[in-house]
Design a protein around this motif. Sequence first.
Motif, mmCIF file in Angstrom:
data_model
loop_
_atom_site.group_PDB
_atom_site.id
_atom_site.type_symbol
_atom_site.label_atom_id
_atom_site.label_comp_id
_atom_site.label_asym_id
_atom_site.label_seq_id
_atom_site.Cartn_x
_atom_site.Cartn_y
_atom_site.Cartn_z
ATOM 1 N N ILE A 102 31.236 -66.009 -43.198
ATOM 2 C CA ILE A 102 31.920 -67.238 -42.768
ATOM 3 C C ILE A 102 31.733 -68.350 -43.797
ATOM 4 N N ALA A 103 30.513 -68.545 -44.252
ATOM 5 C CA ALA A 103 30.251 -69.583 -45.262
ATOM 6 C C ALA A 103 31.011 -69.269 -46.546
ATOM 7 N N GLY A 104 30.941 -68.029 -46.982
ATOM 8 C CA GLY A 104 31.629 -67.625 -48.223
ATOM 9 C C GLY A 104 33.134 -67.761 -48.114
ATOM 10 N N LEU A 105 33.694 -67.348 -46.985
ATOM 11 C CA LEU A 105 35.142 -67.466 -46.786
ATOM 12 C C LEU A 105 35.569 -68.927 -46.799
ATOM 13 N N SER A 106 34.773 -69.779 -46.202
ATOM 14 C CA SER A 106 35.061 -71.203 -46.209
ATOM 15 C C SER A 106 35.109 -71.738 -47.640
ATOM 16 N N VAL A 107 34.156 -71.326 -48.459
ATOM 17 C CA VAL A 107 34.118 -71.761 -49.865
ATOM 18 C C VAL A 107 35.339 -71.239 -50.617
ATOM 19 N N VAL A 108 35.668 -69.966 -50.432
ATOM 20 C CA VAL A 108 36.798 -69.368 -51.154
ATOM 21 C C VAL A 108 38.103 -70.047 -50.774
ATOM 22 N N ILE A 109 38.345 -70.231 -49.475
ATOM 23 C CA ILE A 109 39.584 -70.900 -49.033
ATOM 24 C C ILE A 109 39.651 -72.313 -49.603
ATOM 25 N N ASP A 110 38.545 -73.047 -49.523
ATOM 26 C CA ASP A 110 38.491 -74.411 -50.049
ATOM 27 C C ASP A 110 38.834 -74.440 -51.534
ATOM 28 N N GLN A 111 38.186 -73.591 -52.310
ATOM 29 C CA GLN A 111 38.401 -73.599 -53.756
ATOM 30 C C GLN A 111 39.809 -73.141 -54.124
ATOM 31 N N LEU A 112 40.368 -72.193 -53.388
ATOM 32 C CA LEU A 112 41.749 -71.761 -53.652
ATOM 33 C C LEU A 112 42.753 -72.880 -53.365
ATOM 34 N N ILE A 113 42.568 -73.588 -52.260
ATOM 35 C CA ILE A 113 43.471 -74.702 -51.936
ATOM 36 C C ILE A 113 43.349 -75.803 -52.984
ATOM 37 N N LYS A 114 42.143 -76.103 -53.405
ATOM 38 C CA LYS A 114 41.939 -77.124 -54.441
ATOM 39 C C LYS A 114 42.565 -76.682 -55.759
ATOM 40 N N TRP A 115 42.367 -75.426 -56.132
ATOM 41 C CA TRP A 115 42.956 -74.905 -57.377
ATOM 42 C C TRP A 115 44.477 -75.013 -57.314
ATOM 43 N N TRP A 116 45.072 -74.581 -56.183
ATOM 44 C CA TRP A 116 46.521 -74.637 -56.042
ATOM 45 C C TRP A 116 47.007 -76.084 -56.144
ATOM 46 N N THR A 117 46.315 -76.994 -55.496
ATOM 47 C CA THR A 117 46.700 -78.407 -55.514
ATOM 48 C C THR A 117 46.681 -78.957 -56.935
ATOM 49 N N VAL A 118 45.606 -78.701 -57.663
ATOM 50 C CA VAL A 118 45.485 -79.210 -59.037
ATOM 51 C C VAL A 118 46.578 -78.606 -59.932
ATOM 52 N N GLN A 119 46.904 -77.335 -59.723
ATOM 53 C CA GLN A 119 47.901 -76.661 -60.551
ATOM 54 C C GLN A 119 49.338 -77.067 -60.226
ATOM 55 N N ASN A 120 49.595 -77.469 -58.985
ATOM 56 C CA ASN A 120 50.977 -77.656 -58.546
ATOM 57 C C ASN A 120 51.356 -79.061 -58.109
ATOM 58 N N VAL A 121 50.381 -79.929 -57.936
ATOM 59 C CA VAL A 121 50.676 -81.289 -57.462
ATOM 60 C C VAL A 121 50.048 -82.276 -58.435
ATOM 61 N N GLU A 122 50.871 -83.144 -58.986
ATOM 62 C CA GLU A 122 50.362 -84.170 -59.905
ATOM 63 C C GLU A 122 49.409 -85.104 -59.162
ATOM 64 N N LEU A 123 48.480 -85.659 -59.907
ATOM 65 C CA LEU A 123 47.532 -86.602 -59.324
ATOM 66 C C LEU A 123 48.295 -87.753 -58.671
ATOM 67 N N TYR A 124 47.970 -88.062 -57.439
ATOM 68 C CA TYR A 124 48.576 -89.103 -56.590
ATOM 69 C C TYR A 124 49.980 -88.761 -56.105
ATOM 70 N N GLU A 125 50.462 -87.578 -56.407
ATOM 71 C CA GLU A 125 51.767 -87.141 -55.905
ATOM 72 C C GLU A 125 51.618 -86.631 -54.470
#
Length: 152
Positions: free
Chosen positions: A7-30
């Motif tokens: 559960i802890a590991g899955l939480s970390v993986v989901i969090d980091q994947l969402i953050k990675w996707w956001t940084v790759q696909n959404v401009e800062l402040y967009e």
Amino acid sequence: MFLYVFIAGLSVVIDQLIKWWTVQNVELYETVFNNPILSLTHIRNSGAAWSILEGRMWFFVVITLVALTILPYMLYKHRNESKWLTIGLSLIIGGTIGNFIDRVRLNYVVDMFQVELFNFPIFNFADVSLVVGVACIFIYILFFENKKELGE
């Protein structure tokens, strides 16, 4: 214990994947996926919730290291107790690690979820894990801890 580490590991993986996707696909402040309830806005937070203690990264590192020493011990010690308590601790550990990775790697935390219904700070999946984990522990304390102490 495997379930709680998962559960802890899955939480970390989901969090980091969402953050990675956001940084790759959404401009800062967009803002994208804007709808009346929830939108996605890419921001950087160098503080805690509501950006309190902004720029005090050393403080967050110390607090996180203390928490990541105490919380796994508590989880192990109470591993055979209520699922509300153990799953809550697992989610808090996962959320803590998710934000800690950002703080150490980037010197800020990537946030993206923005509630549109009312004015609320932008947050991330690690924050959701932390809040749900705390809610689980509150449920345990309010409804189950006293029964254990009373022998019910």
